[in-house]
Design a protein around this motif. Structure first.
Motif, PDB file in Angstrom:
ATOM      1  N   ALA A 151      20.649  14.427  -1.229  1.00 52.72           N
ATOM      2  CA  ALA A 151      19.491  15.149  -1.780  1.00 52.72           C
ATOM      3  C   ALA A 151      19.081  16.283  -0.841  1.00 52.72           C
ATOM      4  N   GLU A 152      19.076  16.023   0.448  1.00 52.80           N
ATOM      5  CA  GLU A 152      18.691  17.046   1.414  1.00 52.80           C
ATOM      6  C   GLU A 152      19.697  18.202   1.406  1.00 52.80           C
ATOM      7  N   HIS A 153      20.970  17.874   1.236  1.00 51.08           N
ATOM      8  CA  HIS A 153      22.020  18.898   1.125  1.00 51.08           C
ATOM      9  C   HIS A 153      21.736  19.797  -0.090  1.00 51.08           C
ATOM     10  N   ILE A 154      21.381  19.188  -1.199  1.00 49.91           N
ATOM     11  CA  ILE A 154      21.065  19.952  -2.411  1.00 49.91           C
ATOM     12  C   ILE A 154      19.833  20.827  -2.172  1.00 49.91           C
ATOM     13  N   ASN A 155      18.811  20.265  -1.559  1.00 46.39           N
ATOM     14  CA  ASN A 155      17.595  21.038  -1.291  1.00 46.39           C
ATOM     15  C   ASN A 155      17.894  22.266  -0.435  1.00 46.39           C
ATOM     16  N   ARG A 156      18.729  22.119   0.584  1.00 45.01           N
ATOM     17  CA  ARG A 156      19.093  23.267   1.424  1.00 45.01           C
ATOM     18  C   ARG A 156      19.939  24.266   0.647  1.00 45.01           C
ATOM     19  N   MET A 157      20.810  23.747  -0.191  1.00 47.83           N
ATOM     20  CA  MET A 157      21.720  24.592  -0.952  1.00 47.83           C
ATOM     21  C   MET A 157      20.988  25.530  -1.905  1.00 47.83           C
ATOM     22  N   VAL A 158      19.870  25.063  -2.464  1.00 49.10           N
ATOM     23  CA  VAL A 158      19.135  25.877  -3.438  1.00 49.10           C
ATOM     24  C   VAL A 158      18.083  26.753  -2.779  1.00 49.10           C
ATOM     25  N   GLY A 159      18.137  26.886  -1.482  1.00 47.73           N
ATOM     26  CA  GLY A 159      17.217  27.781  -0.792  1.00 47.73           C
ATOM     27  C   GLY A 159      16.056  27.071  -0.135  1.00 47.73           C
ATOM     28  N   ASP A 160      16.320  25.925   0.438  1.00 45.26           N
ATOM     29  CA  ASP A 160      15.291  25.165   1.156  1.00 45.26           C
ATOM     30  C   ASP A 160      14.093  24.778   0.292  1.00 45.26           C
ATOM     31  N   ASP A 161      14.346  24.466  -0.966  1.00 45.67           N
ATOM     32  CA  ASP A 161      13.314  23.921  -1.850  1.00 45.67           C
ATOM     33  C   ASP A 161      13.283  22.412  -1.589  1.00 45.67           C
ATOM     34  N   GLN A 162      12.291  21.957  -0.835  1.00 53.80           N
ATOM     35  CA  GLN A 162      12.247  20.576  -0.377  1.00 53.80           C
ATOM     36  C   GLN A 162      12.031  19.549  -1.481  1.00 53.80           C
ATOM     37  N   GLU A 163      11.773  19.987  -2.691  1.00 56.24           N
ATOM     38  CA  GLU A 163      11.546  19.045  -3.780  1.00 56.24           C
ATOM     39  C   GLU A 163      12.531  19.204  -4.933  1.00 56.24           C
ATOM     40  N   PHE A 164      13.510  20.079  -4.781  1.00 63.47           N
ATOM     41  CA  PHE A 164      14.437  20.349  -5.878  1.00 63.47           C
ATOM     42  C   PHE A 164      15.197  19.093  -6.308  1.00 63.47           C
ATOM     43  N   ALA A 165      15.762  18.366  -5.357  1.00 57.19           N
ATOM     44  CA  ALA A 165      16.566  17.183  -5.698  1.00 57.19           C
ATOM     45  C   ALA A 165      15.727  16.125  -6.406  1.00 57.19           C
ATOM     46  N   THR A 166      14.490  15.967  -5.972  1.00 58.61           N
ATOM     47  CA  THR A 166      13.596  15.018  -6.634  1.00 58.61           C
ATOM     48  C   THR A 166      13.297  15.483  -8.060  1.00 58.61           C
ATOM     49  N   ARG A 167      12.979  16.760  -8.221  1.00 61.66           N
ATOM     50  CA  ARG A 167      12.704  17.301  -9.570  1.00 61.66           C
ATOM     51  C   ARG A 167      13.916  17.172 -10.473  1.00 61.66           C
ATOM     52  N   LEU A 168      15.094  17.367  -9.917  1.00 65.60           N
ATOM     53  CA  LEU A 168      16.322  17.251 -10.704  1.00 65.60           C
ATOM     54  C   LEU A 168      16.382  15.890 -11.390  1.00 65.60           C
ATOM     55  N   ILE A 169      16.049  14.838 -10.648  1.00 63.81           N
ATOM     56  CA  ILE A 169      16.101  13.484 -11.201  1.00 63.81           C
ATOM     57  C   ILE A 169      14.897  13.205 -12.098  1.00 63.81           C
ATOM     58  N   THR A 170      13.700  13.579 -11.647  1.00 59.91           N
ATOM     59  CA  THR A 170      12.516  13.288 -12.469  1.00 59.91           C
ATOM     60  C   THR A 170      12.563  14.051 -13.789  1.00 59.91           C
ATOM     61  N   ASP A 171      13.095  15.261 -13.772  1.00 60.63           N
ATOM     62  CA  ASP A 171      13.258  16.007 -15.028  1.00 60.63           C
ATOM     63  C   ASP A 171      14.258  15.313 -15.946  1.00 60.63           C
ATOM     64  N   ALA A 172      15.338  14.788 -15.373  1.00 59.57           N
ATOM     65  CA  ALA A 172      16.332  14.070 -16.178  1.00 59.57           C
ATOM     66  C   ALA A 172      15.719  12.789 -16.753  1.00 59.57           C
ATOM     67  N   LEU A 173      14.912  12.091 -15.952  1.00 60.21           N
ATOM     68  CA  LEU A 173      14.248  10.878 -16.446  1.00 60.21           C
ATOM     69  C   LEU A 173      13.262  11.215 -17.565  1.00 60.21           C
ATOM     70  N   ALA A 174      12.523  12.295 -17.393  1.00 64.17           N
ATOM     71  CA  ALA A 174      11.560  12.722 -18.419  1.00 64.17           C
ATOM     72  C   ALA A 174      12.287  13.084 -19.718  1.00 64.17           C
ATOM     73  N   ALA A 175      13.416  13.774 -19.599  1.00 66.29           N
ATOM     74  CA  ALA A 175      14.188  14.146 -20.789  1.00 66.29           C
ATOM     75  C   ALA A 175      14.725  12.899 -21.504  1.00 66.29           C
ATOM     76  N   THR A 176      15.105  11.889 -20.734  1.00 62.77           N
ATOM     77  CA  THR A 176      15.600  10.636 -21.310  1.00 62.77           C
ATOM     78  C   THR A 176      14.475   9.919 -22.048  1.00 62.77           C
ATOM     79  N   ASP A 177      13.275   9.929 -21.449  1.00 67.02           N
ATOM     80  CA  ASP A 177      12.121   9.297 -22.084  1.00 67.02           C
ATOM     81  C   ASP A 177      11.751   9.973 -23.395  1.00 67.02           C
ATOM     82  N   GLU A 178      11.933  11.314 -23.472  1.00 69.38           N
ATOM     83  CA  GLU A 178      11.587  12.064 -24.672  1.00 69.38           C
ATOM     84  C   GLU A 178      12.599  11.842 -25.790  1.00 69.38           C
ATOM     85  N   ALA A 179      13.831  11.502 -25.418  1.00 68.33           N
ATOM     86  CA  ALA A 179      14.902  11.366 -26.423  1.00 68.33           C
ATOM     87  C   ALA A 179      14.751  10.103 -27.249  1.00 68.33           C
TER      88      ALA A 179
END
Length: 179
Positions: A151-179
């Motif tokens: 997750a930290e590797h992903i956060n650094r990769m996208v420009g030091d967005d310290q919450e990107f990896a967490t959002r990636l998963i929470t957004d996927a969980l939210a999309a699953t809940d909506e389906a």
């Protein structure tokens, strides 16, 4: 022919708790506290004591699902840039593991690298690991740490967005809940 390690056969586990644990670890790293915050350690210990064996299994599966989802996202990104995810990600993460001998004893690094490679090739990391027997106690901290450094590797990769990896998963969980 489908593989017995195909993700469609795997339990997703408790992804919500796994992402909360991973996010908590990331925040401790970014706050400069690492694992040394006594209040955080107490809460983690209380949480661990409250878990049943089934809860622990679900959390373990959830951590493996995180690893799979992160490697799947990285595979997609790498393919857009004509790169191979295994070549681009695994050596960097293994090098990081080798610099953390208290968390990653040398004998667990091949297993953690195998989880990354299995995920990077589209296999379920928990089903891949299951072929070799039950998880060992010595693999629990390295498994969690693998998800965190990924997750930290992903956060650094996208420009030091310290919450990107967490959002990636929470957004996927939210999309699953909506389906």
């Amino acid at each position: 022919m489908s593989s017995p390690c195909d993700p469609s056969y795997a339990r997703a586990g408790d992804v919500a708790t796994a992402v909360m644990v991973m996010d908590s670890r990331l925040k401790a790293i970014y706050d400069g506290k690492g694992g040394s915050d006594p209040e955080q350690r107490r809460m983690a210990d209380d949480f661990a004591r409250s878990m049943t064996a089934a809860d622990a299994d679900a959390l373990l599966d959830g951590v493996c699902t995180l690893i799979y989802m992160y490697m799947d996202w990285l595979r997609t990104v790498c393919e857009r840039h004509d790169k191979e995810v295994i070549e681009h990600v695994v050596p960097t993460l293994v090098a990081t593991m080798r610099m953390m001998p208290n968390t990653f004893r040398p004998e667990v690094i091949p297993t953690m690298a195998g989880l990354l490679i299995a995920s990077g090739t589209g296999l379920s990391p928990n089903l891949w690991r299951a072929q070799y027997g039950d998880w060992t106690r010595a693999e629990m901290n390295p498994l969690e740490a693998t998800a965190v450094i990924l997750a930290e590797h992903i956060n650094r990769m996208v420009g030091d967005d310290q919450e990107f990896a967490t959002r990636l998963i929470t957004d996927a969980l939210a999309a699953t809940d909506e389906a």
